[in-house]
Scaffold this active site. Structure first.
Site, PDB file in Angstrom:
ATOM      1  N   ASN A 132      14.643 -41.857 -58.608  1.00 14.48           N
ATOM      2  CA  ASN A 132      15.479 -42.824 -59.195  1.00 14.48           C
ATOM      3  C   ASN A 132      16.416 -42.402 -60.221  1.00 14.48           C
ATOM      4  O   ASN A 132      17.531 -43.159 -60.151  1.00 14.48           O
ATOM      5  CB  ASN A 132      14.360 -43.655 -59.730  1.00 14.48           C
ATOM      6  N   GLU A 230       5.266 -38.536 -66.788  1.00 15.99           N
ATOM      7  CA  GLU A 230       5.958 -40.011 -66.985  1.00 15.99           C
ATOM      8  C   GLU A 230       5.663 -40.583 -65.881  1.00 15.99           C
ATOM      9  O   GLU A 230       6.403 -40.326 -64.946  1.00 15.99           O
ATOM     10  CB  GLU A 230       7.630 -39.499 -67.374  1.00 15.99           C
ATOM     11  N   CYS A 264      11.618 -46.836 -64.288  1.00 19.59           N
ATOM     12  CA  CYS A 264      10.418 -47.073 -64.937  1.00 19.59           C
ATOM     13  C   CYS A 264      10.296 -47.934 -65.961  1.00 19.59           C
ATOM     14  O   CYS A 264       9.313 -48.621 -66.685  1.00 19.59           O
ATOM     15  CB  CYS A 264       9.703 -45.722 -65.225  1.00 19.59           C
ATOM     16  N   GLU A 432       8.685 -36.689 -74.028  1.00 17.74           N
ATOM     17  CA  GLU A 432       9.927 -36.024 -73.730  1.00 17.74           C
ATOM     18  C   GLU A 432      11.169 -36.313 -74.812  1.00 17.74           C
ATOM     19  O   GLU A 432      10.909 -37.314 -75.377  1.00 17.74           O
ATOM     20  CB  GLU A 432      10.403 -36.379 -72.276  1.00 17.74           C
TER      21      GLU A 432
HETATM   22  P1  TAP Z   1       6.013 -40.092 -56.403  1.00 16.17           P
HETATM   23  O1  TAP Z   1       5.709 -40.540 -54.880  1.00 16.17           O
HETATM   24  O2  TAP Z   1       4.937 -39.816 -57.043  1.00 16.17           O
HETATM   25  O3  TAP Z   1       7.074 -38.760 -56.175  1.00 16.17           O
HETATM   26  C1  TAP Z   1       7.424 -38.055 -57.375  1.00 16.17           C
HETATM   27  C2  TAP Z   1       7.638 -36.582 -57.292  1.00 16.17           C
HETATM   28  O4  TAP Z   1       6.292 -35.987 -56.822  1.00 16.17           O
HETATM   29  C3  TAP Z   1       8.535 -36.285 -55.996  1.00 16.17           C
HETATM   30  O5  TAP Z   1       9.354 -35.299 -56.155  1.00 16.17           O
HETATM   31  C4  TAP Z   1       7.655 -36.288 -54.855  1.00 16.17           C
HETATM   32  O6  TAP Z   1       8.135 -35.303 -53.902  1.00 16.17           O
HETATM   33  C5  TAP Z   1       6.594 -35.377 -55.840  1.00 16.17           C
HETATM   34  N1  TAP Z   1       5.327 -35.316 -55.192  1.00 16.17           N
HETATM   35  C6  TAP Z   1       4.501 -36.129 -54.182  1.00 16.17           C
HETATM   36  N2  TAP Z   1       3.440 -35.773 -53.936  1.00 16.17           N
HETATM   37  C7  TAP Z   1       3.226 -34.967 -54.471  1.00 16.17           C
HETATM   38  C8  TAP Z   1       2.014 -33.938 -54.730  1.00 16.17           C
HETATM   39  N3  TAP Z   1       0.811 -34.342 -53.944  1.00 16.17           N
HETATM   40  N4  TAP Z   1       1.811 -32.951 -55.612  1.00 16.17           N
HETATM   41  C9  TAP Z   1       3.012 -32.740 -56.324  1.00 16.17           C
HETATM   42  N5  TAP Z   1       4.100 -33.495 -56.230  1.00 16.17           N
HETATM   43  C10 TAP Z   1       4.102 -34.657 -55.415  1.00 16.17           C
HETATM   44  O7  TAP Z   1       7.217 -41.178 -57.040  1.00 16.17           O
HETATM   45  P2  TAP Z   1       8.338 -41.716 -56.363  1.00 16.17           P
HETATM   46  O8  TAP Z   1       7.975 -42.772 -55.230  1.00 16.17           O
HETATM   47  O9  TAP Z   1       9.398 -40.673 -56.080  1.00 16.17           O
HETATM   48  O10 TAP Z   1       8.940 -42.537 -57.804  1.00 16.17           O
HETATM   49  C11 TAP Z   1       8.690 -43.894 -57.869  1.00 16.17           C
HETATM   50  C12 TAP Z   1       7.313 -44.001 -58.860  1.00 16.17           C
HETATM   51  O11 TAP Z   1       7.636 -43.084 -60.189  1.00 16.17           O
HETATM   52  C13 TAP Z   1       7.457 -45.225 -59.637  1.00 16.17           C
HETATM   53  O12 TAP Z   1       6.124 -45.574 -59.758  1.00 16.17           O
HETATM   54  C14 TAP Z   1       7.978 -45.059 -61.064  1.00 16.17           C
HETATM   55  O13 TAP Z   1       7.788 -46.104 -62.017  1.00 16.17           O
HETATM   56  C15 TAP Z   1       7.709 -43.837 -61.256  1.00 16.17           C
HETATM   57  N6  TAP Z   1       8.604 -43.054 -62.182  1.00 16.17           N
HETATM   58  C16 TAP Z   1       8.253 -42.928 -63.742  1.00 16.17           C
HETATM   59  C17 TAP Z   1       9.307 -42.635 -64.352  1.00 16.17           C
HETATM   60  C18 TAP Z   1       9.153 -42.427 -65.798  1.00 16.17           C
HETATM   61  S1  TAP Z   1       9.988 -41.686 -66.823  1.00 16.17           S
HETATM   62  N7  TAP Z   1       7.985 -42.632 -66.594  1.00 16.17           N
HETATM   63  C19 TAP Z   1      10.642 -42.217 -63.944  1.00 16.17           C
HETATM   64  C20 TAP Z   1      10.702 -42.324 -62.604  1.00 16.17           C
HETATM   65  C21 TAP Z   1       9.863 -42.873 -61.775  1.00 16.17           C
HETATM   66  P3  TAP Z   1       8.581 -36.027 -52.443  1.00 16.17           P
HETATM   67  O14 TAP Z   1      10.091 -35.970 -52.833  1.00 16.17           O
HETATM   68  O15 TAP Z   1       8.383 -34.833 -51.492  1.00 16.17           O
HETATM   69  O16 TAP Z   1       7.994 -37.141 -52.276  1.00 16.17           O
END
Ligand code: TAP
Length: 452
Positions: A132, A230, A264, A432
């Site tokens: 994001n 986060e 988020c 952070e």
């Molecule tokens: P995730 O699916 O959790 O992915 C986040 C990161 O983790 C990506 O780089 C992903 O790689 C990696 N990942 C996936 N599976 C993993 C595993 N088993 N082990 C280690 N790393 C792994 O989230 P998303 O869909 O990208 O982002 C959306 C979510 O993130 C929302 O719920 C949002 O609220 C949350 N978010 C929170 C924040 C803060 S600051 N609190 C900021 C942004 C987003 P891939 O690219 O290969 O999937």
């Protein structure tokens, strides 16, 4: 699994680039290179590390337009936002460039000698970021981690790796040692998991979903590895009857529809005091209609597309059976467009509890101050939030009563590099940014020198 990742422009739906998908051997090689580079980096004079980070900041600043253009194409961010994000990376680097010369330990009075503490770097830090805000979130980890004397391996999200890859190249151009800051593109289950399981990665920073973050934390626990998380949010924007309703309504769309709600910190619940509920919705509707959704390359655009077709399906699924009050406009045709949407909800509804991560806001009425605090705290999350009131005492009471890591009174501020950022409850672990972030990438060592 293919050995490349195909990148898709979310505003057109068309594939535009292939990038390598790293396997385990490549991740391990990157970590080995980081181990070697870190030893030299940590041994440098603090001022030399500070200078190197200032140089990195200057090179990023000189490439703001290029980085912003990459984010427009890869992530669909409006160009104005993307420029802000790239400049923010330079500012975060500049801010933490001051840290190497200020990681000051303590001298503790003891009998029979001199006792001092040192802030020792962990070694190699693994940073896993979501799609994001690809470059800003990465910088919140790598800038303080490097400043504290660590090496960094960074895994961007598969969907949005381009700005992270370019930042890795710019670090080398700026003169950072080879191997010190490496960007490894690939899947979470391979690259991200290896950061968790590899014994030479001594700390992990994860930003993403609560579900994956919980698994990452469990893996880190097995390795006795510290982790910063986060995670998701369902933040409340609380509007009291005594607030400046015009200002609160005018700013509400930006607080939840910015980055198409894929934030988020999105204020995705709008809690409005019952006595001004109808009036507030009347004021909100024109503000939502005025929110400009369209070509992210245009400087007039407020909001671009969602990140992918499947994410758009997920967001659309939240509207099944929902009580839609009104919607804004969005382009039709190619691209993953979704119009800003305002729904009326009750506290137990899925739309009032679950993170949508799209441009959908749930409006709920409340009766009084205690009810507002109760409702604001009525989710598993606790990341951000806003409250609008002209009553100072109420502002203090509600700000102390809402269980969130980042709150804003009469505004929607969430992120400033100089102030701490992070969530309570299921929104995360650790903080952070802010003055203490570099220290969070160190372990305290205590040394006693006998004098008797
Ligand atoms: P995730 O699916 O959790 O992915 C986040 C990161 O983790 C990506 O780089 C992903 O790689 C990696 N990942 C996936 N599976 C993993 C595993 N088993 N082990 C280690 N790393 C792994 O989230 P998303 O869909 O990208 O982002 C959306 C979510 O993130 C929302 O719920 C949002 O609220 C949350 N978010 C929170 C924040 C803060 S600051 N609190 C900021 C942004 C987003 P891939 O690219 O290969 O999937």
């Amino acid at each position: 699994m293919s050995d490349t990742i195909t990148l898709v422009n979310p505003a057109t739906g068309r594939a535009f680039r292939e990038i390598p998908r790293a396997g385990l051997a490549e991740v391990d090689a990157a970590i080995a290179g980081a181990v070697a580079a870190q030893r030299t980096w940590a041994a440098l004079a603090p001022v030399a590390r500070a200078d190197a980070l200032r140089s990195f900041a200057r090179v990023v600043e000189a490439h703001v337009d290029e980085l912003a253009a990459l984010e427009v194409e890869n992530s669909g961010h409006p160009i104005g936002s993307a420029r802000w994000e790239a400049s923010h990376v330079a500012q975060v680097l500049n801010y933490y460039a001051a840290a190497p010369e200020r990681l000051i330990g303590q001298q503790i009075p003891v009998a029979g000698g001199l006792d001092v503490t040192f802030h020792e770097p962990y070694g190699v830090v693994g940073i896993i970021v979501p799609w994001n805000f690809p470059m800003t979130i990465a910088s919140w980890g790598f800038a303080p981690a490097l400043a504290a004397g660590n090496a960094v391996v960074l895994k961007p999200a598969e969907l949005t790796p381009l700005t992270a890859v370019r930042l890795g190249e710019l670090a080398l151009e700026a003169g950072l040692p080879d191997g010190l800051f490496q960007v490894v593109t690939g899947s979470g289950s391979v690259v991200g998991q290896r950061f968790v399981s590899h014994p030479d990665v001594r700390k992990v920073v994860f930003t993403g979903s609560t579900e994956v973050g919980t698994d990452v934390a469990a893996g880190c626990a097995r390795m006795l590895k510290p982790v910063t998380l986060e995670l998701g949010g369902k933040s409340a924007n609380i509007v009291f009857a005594d607030a400046d309703l015009e200002r609160a309504a005018a700013s509400a769309p930006g607080s939840v529809f910015d980055n198409a709600g894929q934030d988020c910190c999105a204020r995705s619940r709008l809690l409005v005091e019952r006595s001004v509920y109808d009036r507030f919705l009347e004021l909100l509707e024109p503000a939502v209609q005025a929110w400009r959704v369209g070509d992210p390359a245009s400087p007039d655009t407020d909001m671009g597309p969602l990140i992918s077709a499947s994410h758009r399906d997920t967001v659309a699924g939240f509207l099944d059976g929902a009580d839609v009050a009104f919607r804004g406009a969005a382009p039709t045709g190619d691209g993953f467009w979704f119009a800003p949407t305002v729904v009326l909800a009750s506290p137990g509804d899925r739309l009032a509890q679950d993170e949508v991560f799209g441009p959908v806001v749930a409006v709920l009425p409340f009766d009084d101050e205690a009810d507002a605090i109760r409702l604001a705290n009525d989710t598993i999350y606790g990341l951000a939030g806003s409250l609008w009131t002209e009553n100072l005492g109420r502002a203090v009471r509600v700000a102390r009563g809402v269980k969130s890591g980042v709150l804003s009174v009469n505004s929607h501020s969430s992120v400033r590099y100089a102030t701490p950022f992070g969530g309570m409850k299921a929104s995360g672990l650790g903080r952070e940014l802010g003055p203490d972030a570099a220290e969070h990438f160190t372990e305290t060592k205590n040394v006693f020198f006998a004098t008797d």
